[in-house]
Design an enzyme around this catalytic site. Structure first.
Site, PDB file in Angstrom:
ATOM      1  N   GLY A  51       0.848  -1.135  -0.114  1.00 21.11           N
ATOM      2  CA  GLY A  51      -0.145   0.085  -0.058  1.00 21.11           C
ATOM      3  C   GLY A  51       0.800   1.161  -0.006  1.00 21.11           C
ATOM      4  NE  ARG A  89       5.548  -3.666  -4.502  1.00 21.54           N
ATOM      5  CZ  ARG A  89       4.234  -3.708  -4.270  1.00 21.54           C
ATOM      6  NH1 ARG A  89       3.798  -3.342  -3.170  1.00 21.54           N
ATOM      7  NH2 ARG A  89       3.359  -3.685  -5.341  1.00 21.54           N
ATOM      8  CD  GLN A 194      -2.909  -7.360  -3.349  1.00 25.88           C
ATOM      9  OE1 GLN A 194      -3.395  -7.980  -4.152  1.00 25.88           O
ATOM     10  NE2 GLN A 194      -1.703  -6.620  -3.790  1.00 25.88           N
ATOM     11  CG  ASP A 235      -0.301   1.698  -5.630  1.00 26.49           C
ATOM     12  OD1 ASP A 235      -1.124   1.541  -6.161  1.00 26.49           O
ATOM     13  OD2 ASP A 235       0.125   1.371  -4.878  1.00 26.49           O
TER      14      ASP A 235
HETATM   15  C1  LIG Z   1      -3.537   3.401  -0.304  1.00 29.24           C
HETATM   16  S1  LIG Z   1      -2.438   2.853  -1.346  1.00 29.24           S
HETATM   17  C2  LIG Z   1      -3.399   1.332  -1.769  1.00 29.24           C
HETATM   18  C3  LIG Z   1      -2.968   0.774  -3.105  1.00 29.24           C
HETATM   19  O1  LIG Z   1      -1.650  -0.180  -2.916  1.00 29.24           O
HETATM   20  C4  LIG Z   1      -2.125  -1.274  -3.632  1.00 29.24           C
HETATM   21  O2  LIG Z   1      -1.137  -1.977  -4.193  1.00 29.24           O
HETATM   22  P1  LIG Z   1      -0.098  -3.102  -3.562  1.00 29.24           P
HETATM   23  O3  LIG Z   1      -1.042  -3.848  -2.576  1.00 29.24           O
HETATM   24  O4  LIG Z   1       0.585  -3.948  -4.693  1.00 29.24           O
HETATM   25  O5  LIG Z   1       1.040  -2.324  -2.737  1.00 29.24           O
HETATM   26  C5  LIG Z   1      -3.174  -0.910  -4.474  1.00 29.24           C
HETATM   27  O6  LIG Z   1      -2.880  -0.506  -5.540  1.00 29.24           O
HETATM   28  C6  LIG Z   1      -4.035  -0.018  -3.550  1.00 29.24           C
HETATM   29  O7  LIG Z   1      -4.996   0.574  -4.242  1.00 29.24           O
END
Ligand SMILES: CSC[C@H]1O[C@H](OP(=O)(O)O)[C@H](O)[C@@H]1O
Length: 353
Positions: A51, A89, A194, A235
């Protein structure tokens, strides 16, 4: 919002970074403790912590872990820690925004002996600011959902993606606390699920009604008329309002437009990268084949087949009804409205990983 809405995603104590291990949810609520910079890097890469805001906070504390390798690390050691964490990342700009702030502190702290305290204070400030930003996004976002009793979200943009409360889910928690009846439909969000594993878990913990659907169900659910709004995180948001978010967000925006359902993005100013003119310039993380071909150790794709696994896609600004930030709401986002809300000289350096 009450502090017990969502667990504290991460904490730093006695020189150690403690993270809820999000790879283990919903089955196990466990903590992974990082004592080295490498362990923090690995935790970000493996999505133990994930996140955009949570990644930035974890990286800031990750820089402080350099002290565990050497009780009086040089400024060079801290700079090397920041540079290493920047390779974990490439898409969430919060990572680079937070590391830039840590590097600024290193630059500004002339006495090396003061570096450990100055850096820890900056990481704590980044963490505390995120709590306040989440609460503010909850307040602002709730004004868009007053007549809404069912929303659809994608991936996890809740407390687990931030310090607490989240971005896209913050308005939901705010309204729930006000006694407003609202339910959430959560895309499972393949391949790492997720939505099913994290969004459903944290909403259920908070007592918010949640229904998980497979990603392919979103179109017919939107056609049913049951959904009052689609609300997601981001993101990285480019200067023209294009927003990168978890893979599968863009088709959701197209479906929302087709079915005349408002599509909202919720993102703090730390997720904006005004040095990138459009979303086409946002680096999209490509993740390992196995996340698609062999989930939980079960092979579902023949070796001979290739696999695509981009972690994010980009939603063009024209499909976004509004971007909710901690500063207020950007209606019909475009370069002018984004700059008006977020603009200003102190913008993060743009990183194209
Ligand atoms: C509040 S940012 C959340 C955002 O990040 C997630 O990606 P990841 O789980 O790969 O870090 C996803 O894009 C969420 O919307």
């Amino acid at each position: 919002m009450k502090s017990n809405h969502t667990p504290e995603t991460l904490a730093f104590q006695d020189g150690k970074l403690s993270l809820i291990d999000q790879t283990k949810l919903p089955g196990e609520l466990t903590t992974l403790v990082c004592e080295t910079v490498d362990q923090a890097h690995d935790a970000i890469y493996r999505l133990v912590v994930r996140g955009a805001p949570a990644i930035g906070i974890a990286a800031a504390y990750g820089v402080c872990l350099a002290r565990n390798a050497n009780s009086s690390p040089s400024r060079q050691a801290y700079l090397q820690a920041a540079d290493h964490l920047a390779t974990s990342r490439p898409t969430a700009v919060n990572l680079f925004w937070a590391l830039d702030r840590m590097k600024d502190v290193i630059e500004a702290t002339k006495d090396d002996t003061q570096l450990p305290t100055a850096l820890l204070n900056e990481a704590i400030a980044i963490h505390d600011e995120d709590r306040q930003m989440c609460k503010a996004m909850g307040r602002h976002g709730a004004t868009l959902l007053n007549d809404c009793h069912a929303v659809l979200t994608h991936c996890n943009a809740g407390g687990l993606a931030t310090s607490m409360w989240g971005t896209a889910l913050a308005p939901i928690y705010h309204l729930h606390e006000q006694g407003h009846s609202i339910e959430v439909f959560a895309d499972e969000t393949r391949p790492l699920l997720q939505g099913a594993r994290l969004t459903a878990w944290e909403l259920a913990q908070a007592g918010v009604p949640v229904t998980v659907l497979t990603d392919s169900m979103a179109g017919s659910l939107l056609r049913s008329g049951k959904i009052g709004a689609v609300i997601v995180g981001a993101d990285r948001v480019a200067a023209n309002g294009d927003a990168a978010n978890k893979i599968g967000t863009y088709p959701l925006a197209v479906l929302a437009k087709y079915h005349d359902v408002p599509f909202y993005v919720v993102a703090p100013s730390s997720t904006f990268d005004l040095k990138l003119a459009s979303g086409d310039l946002i680096p999209i993380e490509q993740r390992p084949r196995e996340e698609v071909s062999c989930p939980h150790g079960v092979t579902i794709v023949p070796e001979a087949a290739d696999v695509l696994n981009p972690a994010f896609d980009v939603t063009p600004a024209e499909l976004i009804a509004a971007i909710v930030t901690e500063k207020g709401i950007i209606e019909n986002p475009n370069s002018a409205s984004v700059h008006a809300m977020i603009g200003g000289p102190s913008q993060p350096t743009s990183y194209v990983g």
